[in-house]
Design an enzyme around this catalytic site. Structure first.
Site, PDB file in Angstrom:
ATOM      1  N   ASP A  74       8.070   5.978   1.112  1.00 24.60           N
ATOM      2  CA  ASP A  74       9.014   5.452   2.071  1.00 24.60           C
ATOM      3  C   ASP A  74      10.190   4.785   1.438  1.00 24.60           C
ATOM      4  O   ASP A  74      11.192   4.324   2.210  1.00 24.60           O
ATOM      5  CB  ASP A  74       8.300   4.645   3.027  1.00 24.60           C
ATOM      6  CG  ASP A  74       7.320   5.322   3.992  1.00 24.60           C
ATOM      7  OD1 ASP A  74       7.791   6.644   4.465  1.00 24.60           O
ATOM      8  OD2 ASP A  74       6.153   4.905   4.295  1.00 24.60           O
TER       9      ASP A  74
ATOM     10  N   HIS B 267       2.421   1.918   7.486  1.00 25.82           N
ATOM     11  CA  HIS B 267       2.232   3.316   7.353  1.00 25.82           C
ATOM     12  C   HIS B 267       3.428   4.210   7.545  1.00 25.82           C
ATOM     13  O   HIS B 267       4.368   3.538   6.634  1.00 25.82           O
ATOM     14  CB  HIS B 267       1.260   4.048   8.258  1.00 25.82           C
ATOM     15  CG  HIS B 267       0.244   5.221   8.000  1.00 25.82           C
ATOM     16  ND1 HIS B 267       0.425   5.643   6.791  1.00 25.82           N
ATOM     17  CD2 HIS B 267      -0.461   5.695   8.822  1.00 25.82           C
ATOM     18  CE1 HIS B 267      -0.073   6.894   6.747  1.00 25.82           C
ATOM     19  NE2 HIS B 267      -0.744   7.042   8.110  1.00 25.82           N
TER      20      HIS B 267
ATOM     21  N   HIS C 152       0.956   0.738  -2.599  1.00 25.79           N
ATOM     22  CA  HIS C 152       0.284   1.807  -1.884  1.00 25.79           C
ATOM     23  C   HIS C 152      -1.423   1.276  -2.260  1.00 25.79           C
ATOM     24  O   HIS C 152      -1.817   0.762  -3.226  1.00 25.79           O
ATOM     25  CB  HIS C 152       0.499   3.051  -2.631  1.00 25.79           C
ATOM     26  CG  HIS C 152       0.011   4.186  -1.796  1.00 25.79           C
ATOM     27  ND1 HIS C 152      -1.205   4.665  -1.771  1.00 25.79           N
ATOM     28  CD2 HIS C 152       0.628   4.745  -0.758  1.00 25.79           C
ATOM     29  CE1 HIS C 152      -1.330   5.455  -1.084  1.00 25.79           C
ATOM     30  NE2 HIS C 152       0.070   5.707  -0.203  1.00 25.79           N
TER      31      HIS C 152
HETATM   32  N1  CMC Z   1       5.398  -6.403  -1.053  1.00 25.76           N
HETATM   33  C1  CMC Z   1       4.641  -7.782  -1.523  1.00 25.76           C
HETATM   34  N2  CMC Z   1       3.395  -8.156  -1.919  1.00 25.76           N
HETATM   35  C2  CMC Z   1       2.690  -6.835  -1.767  1.00 25.76           C
HETATM   36  C3  CMC Z   1       3.284  -5.802  -1.168  1.00 25.76           C
HETATM   37  C4  CMC Z   1       4.444  -5.788  -0.829  1.00 25.76           C
HETATM   38  N3  CMC Z   1       5.041  -4.275  -0.306  1.00 25.76           N
HETATM   39  N4  CMC Z   1       2.161  -4.821  -1.157  1.00 25.76           N
HETATM   40  C5  CMC Z   1       1.003  -5.507  -1.171  1.00 25.76           C
HETATM   41  N5  CMC Z   1       1.462  -6.860  -1.688  1.00 25.76           N
HETATM   42  C6  CMC Z   1       0.477  -7.679  -2.485  1.00 25.76           C
HETATM   43  C7  CMC Z   1      -0.282  -8.300  -1.460  1.00 25.76           C
HETATM   44  O1  CMC Z   1      -0.007  -9.541  -0.766  1.00 25.76           O
HETATM   45  C8  CMC Z   1      -1.751  -8.659  -2.181  1.00 25.76           C
HETATM   46  O2  CMC Z   1      -1.378  -9.767  -3.163  1.00 25.76           O
HETATM   47  P1  CMC Z   1      -2.410 -10.955  -3.253  1.00 25.76           P
HETATM   48  O3  CMC Z   1      -3.320 -10.045  -4.472  1.00 25.76           O
HETATM   49  O4  CMC Z   1      -1.741 -12.070  -4.016  1.00 25.76           O
HETATM   50  O5  CMC Z   1      -3.042 -11.258  -2.281  1.00 25.76           O
HETATM   51  C9  CMC Z   1      -1.327  -7.443  -3.268  1.00 25.76           C
HETATM   52  O6  CMC Z   1      -0.267  -6.966  -3.470  1.00 25.76           O
HETATM   53  C10 CMC Z   1      -2.211  -6.351  -3.049  1.00 25.76           C
HETATM   54  O7  CMC Z   1      -2.093  -5.807  -1.777  1.00 25.76           O
HETATM   55  P2  CMC Z   1      -2.856  -5.499  -0.537  1.00 25.76           P
HETATM   56  O8  CMC Z   1      -2.305  -5.935   0.857  1.00 25.76           O
HETATM   57  O9  CMC Z   1      -4.319  -5.930  -0.750  1.00 25.76           O
HETATM   58  O10 CMC Z   1      -2.864  -3.835  -0.684  1.00 25.76           O
HETATM   59  P3  CMC Z   1      -3.464  -2.598   0.318  1.00 25.76           P
HETATM   60  O11 CMC Z   1      -3.835  -1.694  -0.454  1.00 25.76           O
HETATM   61  O12 CMC Z   1      -4.165  -3.467   1.182  1.00 25.76           O
HETATM   62  O13 CMC Z   1      -2.114  -2.584   1.278  1.00 25.76           O
HETATM   63  C11 CMC Z   1      -0.020  -1.263   1.712  1.00 25.76           C
HETATM   64  C12 CMC Z   1      -1.346  -1.338   0.854  1.00 25.76           C
HETATM   65  C13 CMC Z   1       0.728   0.167   1.546  1.00 25.76           C
HETATM   66  C14 CMC Z   1      -0.288  -1.651   3.152  1.00 25.76           C
HETATM   67  C15 CMC Z   1       0.854  -2.333   1.159  1.00 25.76           C
HETATM   68  O14 CMC Z   1       1.419  -2.160  -0.210  1.00 25.76           O
HETATM   69  C16 CMC Z   1       2.111  -2.737   2.005  1.00 25.76           C
HETATM   70  O15 CMC Z   1       1.881  -3.393   3.060  1.00 25.76           O
HETATM   71  N6  CMC Z   1       3.319  -2.252   1.539  1.00 25.76           N
HETATM   72  C17 CMC Z   1       4.641  -2.383   2.419  1.00 25.76           C
HETATM   73  C18 CMC Z   1       4.450  -1.357   3.544  1.00 25.76           C
HETATM   74  C19 CMC Z   1       4.814   0.099   3.019  1.00 25.76           C
HETATM   75  O16 CMC Z   1       5.511   0.398   2.376  1.00 25.76           O
HETATM   76  N7  CMC Z   1       3.921   1.076   3.510  1.00 25.76           N
HETATM   77  C20 CMC Z   1       4.010   2.495   2.997  1.00 25.76           C
HETATM   78  C21 CMC Z   1       2.725   2.855   2.368  1.00 25.76           C
HETATM   79  S1  CMC Z   1       3.018   4.677   1.669  1.00 25.76           S
HETATM   80  C22 CMC Z   1       3.215   5.655   3.162  1.00 25.76           C
HETATM   81  C23 CMC Z   1       2.289   5.641   3.917  1.00 25.76           C
HETATM   82  O17 CMC Z   1       0.942   5.521   3.517  1.00 25.76           O
HETATM   83  O18 CMC Z   1       2.630   5.666   5.145  1.00 25.76           O
END
Ligand code: CMC
Length: 435
Positions: A365, A268, A309
């Site tokens: 971010d 986050h 996201h």
């Molecule tokens: N790098 C590589 N792969 C990713 C990433 C990433 N940053 N984000 C998602 N994926 C992949 C994930 O592994 C999954 O792949 P598969 O379908 O093969 O299993 C697919 O994309 C879908 O992702 P998810 O984990 O189901 O998505 P989510 O909605 O649960 O997670 C998230 C959203 C923001 C937590 C995630 O994208 C992430 O961890 N990003 C990196 C951390 C980040 O930048 N966070 C800031 C978010 S914006 C500001 C805020 O809200 O604070």
């Protein structure tokens, strides 16, 4: 004739049910009538991490994740970032409408005159070790405010709510700056009521050994825009925490400190700190292909931080504005050497099938940390810089929740998967654990 209802047939019993559709939703509580017999509790929805469950109705922030749209009270984020100021946006989020000049002056005066904290807060913060993370200090100190303002427990009293909201928005920069000064071993600087919200914060951070320190107007404006971009983002993890904790009718300091805790996590608000560490780890553009390979190949243990996201499946509109702000800041501070790596990383990721297929784009971010670093903040301060403006969103969402007659104490259901009922076994009769 189309009807706003959903017809469900339960194939276990052959019975059919008609459930109303309202605002594109069904109430999952309506599923409880679907039973196989008198002993059956009724059907529930199972939705870990709220992937498809609305937890509230809200009139504050609108996001269209596919189109990359973000609006506060209907106003596009791009227009607010260009034309408004952080305190005006705070007023808008809290009150629903843009202020008249006299309302804004009054709000600014109120916030400006509540920036001081009780002297004991200073002593409280002195108790932290020199290497405490500023975000931990912020979370604990905001929670401690609840002990300083026992009147905050009157959450049903609108006047009391507004006093606490003013205090929270006003004191957050002071506590944030104190946490920074504590980690740097520097004396705390008291707030200056003659300065703007952002200039006062930057002065409390930066002033050393002079009384004439002046914030650069470009940096003041840049941070004000960053604060606007971070002010609210509907039902994210920290806002949901604030609403959930607040639903027990606890005071808003306790609820907001839960929000700070949630924001601290690297998925986050801690992501901006993680992005910087990632860029440093990559170190050179020649290492990017290797890094991307690790992200794609690993079992999720390596992520491209600042990408992806839950809601945005296109470019985060905040990231677009931030890229422009970055150019303005770097004109003053000089370019952050990590920018080259970030731009190349973005270019490669946006062409790579892994990221394209999953609709992973830079989020808010990805670039914000580069700006903060260029402005002289160490990485540990980045989530704190997110928490200051998000306090406005937390407060607006908390008050909306308190006033919402449909809300009750938050209490999800569970699907129990543990052992069936069994009798207690005396210590000497227990079977030894299987290896
Ligand atoms: N790098 C590589 N792969 C990713 C990433 C990433 N940053 N984000 C998602 N994926 C992949 C994930 O592994 C999954 O792949 P598969 O379908 O093969 O299993 C697919 O994309 C879908 O992702 P998810 O984990 O189901 O998505 P989510 O909605 O649960 O997670 C998230 C959203 C923001 C937590 C995630 O994208 C992430 O961890 N990003 C990196 C951390 C980040 O930048 N966070 C800031 C978010 S914006 C500001 C805020 O809200 O604070």
């Amino acid at each position: 004739m189309p009807k706003d209802t959903l017809t469900i047939t339960d194939n276990r019993t052959g019975k059919t049910y008609e459930v109303p559709i309202e605002n594109g939703c069904i109430r999952t509580h309506a599923l409880r009538q679907i039973k196989t017999g008198d002993d059956d509790f009724g059907l529930m929805g199972y939705d870990p991490a709220f992937l498809n469950t609305a937890n509230c109705k809200s009139a504050i922030t609108f996001i269209d994740g596919d189109k990359g749209i973000l609006e506060y009270r209907g106003y596009p984020i791009e227009q607010l970032a260009e034309k408004s100021s952080f305190l005006e946006v705070a007023y808008l989020l809290l009150n629903g409408e843009l202020p008249q000049q006299k309302d804004l002056d009054q709000f600014t005066h109120l916030v400006t005159h509540h920036t001081l904290v009780h002297e004991n807060i200073k002593s409280f913060m002195d108790g932290f070790r020199y290497d405490a993370h500023p975000m931990s200090m912020l979370a604990s100190t905001v929670a401690a405010l609840s002990a300083f303002y026992p009147d905050a427990k009157h959450t049903r009293d609108e006047r009391s709510r507004r006093i606490q909201i003013t205090r929270l928005i006003a004191k957050m920069p002071t506590i944030a700056a104190f946490s920074y000064r504590h980690t740097m071993g520097l004396p705390y600087i008291y707030p200056d009521n003659d300065l703007s919200y952002v200039a006062n914060f930057l002065t409390m951070i930066k002033r050393i050994g002079t009384t004439t320190y002046k914030v650069h107007p470009v940096l003041e404006k840049a941070l004000d825009v960053l604060f606007i971009l971070h002010a609210d983002h509907e039902q994210n993890c920290s806002t949901t925490s604030v609403r959930t904790v607040g639903s027990s009718e606890v005071d808003p300091y306790s609820a907001v400190s839960a929000g700070v805790g949630a924001l601290y996590g690297p998925l986050h608000g801690g992501a901006n700190e993680a992005v910087l560490r990632m860029l440093r780890e990559i170190g050179h553009i020649s290492k990017i292909p290797d890094f991307i390979k690790q992200v794609k190949g690993g079992e999720g243990e390596k992520k491209l931080m600042g990408f992806g996201h839950r809601v945005y499946k296109s470019y985060d509109p905040r990231a677009k504005v931030i890229k422009r702000v970055a150019d303005e800041v770097f004109e003053v501070t000089g370019k952050n050497p990590l920018l080259e790596i970030a731009l190349e990383l973005e270019r490669i990721a946006l062409e790579d099938e892994y990221f394209v297929k999953r609709k992973l784009y830079p989020n808010v971010d990805f670039y914000s940390g580069l700006i903060y670093e260029a402005m002289g903040f160490q990485a540990e301060m980045f989530p704190v810089l997110f928490a200051i403006p998000r306090t406005v969103g937390w407060c607006a969402q908390w008050e909306e929740m308190v006033k919402d007659s449909e809300q009750k104490i938050a209490r999800p259901r569970q699907v129990y998967t543990g052992s069936g009922r069994r009798d207690y076994i005396a210590m000497d009769k227990r079977p030894s654990p299987q290896k």
